[in-house]
Design a protein around this motif. Structure first.
Motif, PDB file in Angstrom:
ATOM      1  N   ASP A  65       1.067  -1.177  -0.080  1.00  0.00           N
ATOM      2  CA  ASP A  65      -0.219  -0.160  -0.084  1.00  0.00           C
ATOM      3  C   ASP A  65       0.974   1.432   0.074  1.00  0.00           C
ATOM      4  O   ASP A  65       0.657   2.303  -0.604  1.00  0.00           O
ATOM      5  CB  ASP A  65      -0.910   0.054   1.156  1.00  0.00           C
ATOM      6  N   LEU A  66       1.938   1.304   0.750  1.00  0.00           N
ATOM      7  CA  LEU A  66       2.798   2.298   0.742  1.00  0.00           C
ATOM      8  C   LEU A  66       3.358   2.587  -0.503  1.00  0.00           C
ATOM      9  O   LEU A  66       3.616   3.804  -1.077  1.00  0.00           O
ATOM     10  CB  LEU A  66       3.872   2.201   1.568  1.00  0.00           C
ATOM     11  N   GLN A  67       4.037   1.531  -1.069  1.00  0.00           N
ATOM     12  CA  GLN A  67       4.394   1.579  -2.373  1.00  0.00           C
ATOM     13  C   GLN A  67       3.589   2.152  -3.687  1.00  0.00           C
ATOM     14  O   GLN A  67       3.838   2.935  -4.393  1.00  0.00           O
ATOM     15  CB  GLN A  67       5.163   0.379  -3.094  1.00  0.00           C
ATOM     16  N   PHE A  68       2.377   1.653  -3.569  1.00  0.00           N
ATOM     17  CA  PHE A  68       1.421   2.151  -4.332  1.00  0.00           C
ATOM     18  C   PHE A  68       0.984   3.474  -4.202  1.00  0.00           C
ATOM     19  O   PHE A  68       0.738   4.394  -5.143  1.00  0.00           O
ATOM     20  CB  PHE A  68       0.108   1.408  -4.257  1.00  0.00           C
ATOM     21  N   THR A  69       0.923   3.866  -2.778  1.00  0.00           N
ATOM     22  CA  THR A  69       0.313   5.375  -2.680  1.00  0.00           C
ATOM     23  C   THR A  69       1.423   6.385  -2.907  1.00  0.00           C
ATOM     24  O   THR A  69       1.338   7.428  -3.337  1.00  0.00           O
ATOM     25  CB  THR A  69       0.174   5.502  -1.002  1.00  0.00           C
ATOM     26  N   LEU A  70       2.981   5.968  -2.664  1.00  0.00           N
ATOM     27  CA  LEU A  70       4.031   6.748  -2.655  1.00  0.00           C
ATOM     28  C   LEU A  70       4.734   6.921  -4.110  1.00  0.00           C
ATOM     29  O   LEU A  70       5.297   7.897  -4.644  1.00  0.00           O
ATOM     30  CB  LEU A  70       5.107   6.504  -1.682  1.00  0.00           C
ATOM     31  N   GLY A  71       4.530   5.762  -4.788  1.00  0.00           N
ATOM     32  CA  GLY A  71       4.929   5.511  -6.092  1.00  0.00           C
ATOM     33  C   GLY A  71       6.681   5.338  -5.836  1.00  0.00           C
ATOM     34  O   GLY A  71       7.211   5.815  -7.058  1.00  0.00           O
ATOM     35  N   GLU A  72       7.073   5.062  -4.713  1.00  0.00           N
ATOM     36  CA  GLU A  72       8.405   4.567  -4.594  1.00  0.00           C
ATOM     37  C   GLU A  72       8.792   3.407  -3.722  1.00  0.00           C
ATOM     38  O   GLU A  72       7.811   2.947  -3.022  1.00  0.00           O
ATOM     39  CB  GLU A  72       9.094   5.829  -4.039  1.00  0.00           C
ATOM     40  N   ARG A 202      -1.891  13.364  -7.693  1.00  0.00           N
ATOM     41  CA  ARG A 202      -2.544  14.120  -6.660  1.00  0.00           C
ATOM     42  C   ARG A 202      -3.432  13.335  -5.673  1.00  0.00           C
ATOM     43  O   ARG A 202      -3.520  13.712  -4.330  1.00  0.00           O
ATOM     44  CB  ARG A 202      -3.525  15.034  -7.445  1.00  0.00           C
ATOM     45  N   LEU A 203      -3.810  12.395  -5.883  1.00  0.00           N
ATOM     46  CA  LEU A 203      -4.713  11.484  -5.215  1.00  0.00           C
ATOM     47  C   LEU A 203      -3.717  10.569  -4.004  1.00  0.00           C
ATOM     48  O   LEU A 203      -3.986  10.770  -3.059  1.00  0.00           O
ATOM     49  CB  LEU A 203      -5.266  10.274  -6.152  1.00  0.00           C
ATOM     50  N   ARG A 204      -2.245  10.440  -4.626  1.00  0.00           N
ATOM     51  CA  ARG A 204      -1.512   9.717  -3.587  1.00  0.00           C
ATOM     52  C   ARG A 204      -1.016  10.892  -2.601  1.00  0.00           C
ATOM     53  O   ARG A 204      -1.039  10.604  -1.372  1.00  0.00           O
ATOM     54  CB  ARG A 204      -0.336   9.247  -4.605  1.00  0.00           C
ATOM     55  N   ALA A 205      -0.803  12.080  -3.251  1.00  0.00           N
ATOM     56  CA  ALA A 205      -0.336  13.071  -2.335  1.00  0.00           C
ATOM     57  C   ALA A 205      -1.385  13.558  -1.073  1.00  0.00           C
ATOM     58  O   ALA A 205      -1.192  13.722   0.050  1.00  0.00           O
ATOM     59  CB  ALA A 205      -0.124  14.432  -2.957  1.00  0.00           C
ATOM     60  N   HIS A 206      -2.600  13.586  -1.433  1.00  0.00           N
ATOM     61  CA  HIS A 206      -3.785  13.787  -0.425  1.00  0.00           C
ATOM     62  C   HIS A 206      -3.863  12.517   0.413  1.00  0.00           C
ATOM     63  O   HIS A 206      -3.921  12.903   1.550  1.00  0.00           O
ATOM     64  CB  HIS A 206      -5.162  14.157  -1.322  1.00  0.00           C
ATOM     65  N   ALA A 207      -3.829  11.517   0.061  1.00  0.00           N
ATOM     66  CA  ALA A 207      -4.013  10.490   0.845  1.00  0.00           C
ATOM     67  C   ALA A 207      -2.642  10.440   1.912  1.00  0.00           C
ATOM     68  O   ALA A 207      -2.980  10.112   3.222  1.00  0.00           O
ATOM     69  CB  ALA A 207      -4.136   8.920   0.225  1.00  0.00           C
ATOM     70  N   PHE A 208      -1.600  10.571   1.406  1.00  0.00           N
ATOM     71  CA  PHE A 208      -0.565  10.577   2.249  1.00  0.00           C
ATOM     72  C   PHE A 208      -0.550  11.584   3.358  1.00  0.00           C
ATOM     73  O   PHE A 208       0.006  11.782   4.539  1.00  0.00           O
ATOM     74  CB  PHE A 208       0.860  10.580   1.620  1.00  0.00           C
ATOM     75  N   HIS A 210      -3.045  13.153   4.655  1.00  0.00           N
ATOM     76  CA  HIS A 210      -4.052  13.271   5.683  1.00  0.00           C
ATOM     77  C   HIS A 210      -4.045  11.704   6.134  1.00  0.00           C
ATOM     78  O   HIS A 210      -4.632  11.459   7.106  1.00  0.00           O
ATOM     79  CB  HIS A 210      -5.334  13.349   4.925  1.00  0.00           C
ATOM     80  N   GLY A 211      -2.772  10.934   5.909  1.00  0.00           N
ATOM     81  CA  GLY A 211      -2.605   9.580   6.582  1.00  0.00           C
ATOM     82  C   GLY A 211      -3.671   8.642   6.475  1.00  0.00           C
ATOM     83  O   GLY A 211      -4.274   8.151   7.410  1.00  0.00           O
ATOM     84  N   ARG A 212      -4.191   8.708   5.200  1.00  0.00           N
ATOM     85  CA  ARG A 212      -5.154   7.599   4.981  1.00  0.00           C
ATOM     86  C   ARG A 212      -4.889   6.635   4.021  1.00  0.00           C
ATOM     87  O   ARG A 212      -4.055   7.000   3.140  1.00  0.00           O
ATOM     88  CB  ARG A 212      -6.613   8.569   4.440  1.00  0.00           C
ATOM     89  N   PRO A 213      -5.293   5.373   3.795  1.00  0.00           N
ATOM     90  CA  PRO A 213      -5.248   4.571   2.970  1.00  0.00           C
ATOM     91  C   PRO A 213      -5.612   5.259   1.572  1.00  0.00           C
ATOM     92  O   PRO A 213      -6.554   5.531   1.628  1.00  0.00           O
ATOM     93  CB  PRO A 213      -6.069   3.439   3.369  1.00  0.00           C
ATOM     94  N   ALA A 218      -9.683   6.869  -2.440  1.00  0.00           N
ATOM     95  CA  ALA A 218     -10.408   6.863  -3.851  1.00  0.00           C
ATOM     96  C   ALA A 218     -12.036   6.572  -3.973  1.00  0.00           C
ATOM     97  O   ALA A 218     -12.712   6.990  -4.737  1.00  0.00           O
ATOM     98  CB  ALA A 218      -9.532   5.436  -4.377  1.00  0.00           C
ATOM     99  N   ASP A 219     -12.172   5.707  -2.787  1.00  0.00           N
ATOM    100  CA  ASP A 219     -13.626   5.365  -2.446  1.00  0.00           C
ATOM    101  C   ASP A 219     -14.612   6.901  -2.359  1.00  0.00           C
ATOM    102  O   ASP A 219     -15.437   7.096  -2.781  1.00  0.00           O
ATOM    103  CB  ASP A 219     -14.063   4.618  -1.458  1.00  0.00           C
TER     104      ASP A 219
END
Length: 247
Positions: A65-72, A202-208, A210-213, A218-219
């Protein structure tokens, strides 16, 4: 070294079956144990996005989930390079390699990571990421076994057309866990007037931030509880986020 019978049974479970199931019928935890690691995860890629297909619970699922959210991380790096990415001790790795992921992975109790690409010729279909709670390299017979598993996984993905076709159609709303992310990126692209790739950033940045999955945000986007638009809001890049109705 892993007993030959254990690895053989894992490989047998990874083969496509006439009645369906294929990769998803295999036991990821038993595979990790056979490879001498604490966790393993397989993600497939396509169209700039990826989909978690198979994973041990716990730290490996959180790392994916971290890799998917952060792209790294080792997975994205292995997918981009088409070569193995092996970090035997995250605590000794330069902070600028994966500046956001490194401290998060260490906080999960992960000390070593290995990312292997799933290759068909020069095409990377996805990655297999392995992790250990203790530092140390994966080498020798253990690394050979891991490469054997990646080849078996790749063969399963190519031969089991039902799984692969379902992933390829994820943008149309398949049953995959991250289908909402693909849909949300498309919606943000329209709302904010940016490319799908930029929308995912943008979606990843917002999730990270705000500390949300990522899947939860996305939902919210798909349900129109969160809306990205051109405005002077509180999001990086001039995108306001709110409950405004939109595409």
């Amino acid at each position: 070294m892993v007993p030959e019978g254990d690895l053989a049974s894992v490989l047998a479970d990874l083969r496509p079956r006439s009645g369906g199931g294929g990769l998803l019928a295999a036991d990821a935890t038993r595979c990790a144990r056979a490879l001498g690691v604490d966790g393993v995860a397989v993600s497939v890629t396509g169209g700039g996005l990826n989909e978690l297909l198979w994973c041990t619970p716990g730290a490996s699922a959180e790392l994916e989930d971290l890799q998917f959210t952060l792209g790294e991380g080792p997975g994205p790096e292995a997918a981009a390079s088409g070569t193995a990415v092996m970090v035997p001790d995250l605590a000794r790795e330069p902070a600028d390699r994966w500046p956001v992921l490194l401290p998060e992975a260490l906080a999960l109790g992960i000390r070593a990571v290995i990312g292997l690409p799933l290759l068909v010729g020069r095409v990377c279909l996805g990655t297999m990421t392995m992790q250990r709670a203790g530092p140390g390299p994966l080498e020798g017979a253990a690394l050979t076994d891991a490469r054997i598993v990646t080849r078996a996984v790749t063969a399963t993905l190519v031969r089991d057309s039902g799984q692969w076709d379902a992933f390829a159609a994820a943008e149309d709303g398949s049953h995959f866990y991250r289908a909402a992310v693909h849909q949300a990126a498309g919606m943000i692209s329209v709302q904010a007037g940016v490319s799908v790739a930029e929308a995912l950033v943008r979606l990843r940045a917002h999730a990270f931030r705000h500390g949300r999955p990522l899947i939860e945000v996305a939902d919210d986007v798909v349900a129109r509880r969160v809306h990205f638009r051109h405005d002077d809001g509180d999001e990086p890049g001039g995108f306001a986020v709110g409950g405004t109705e939109g595409p």
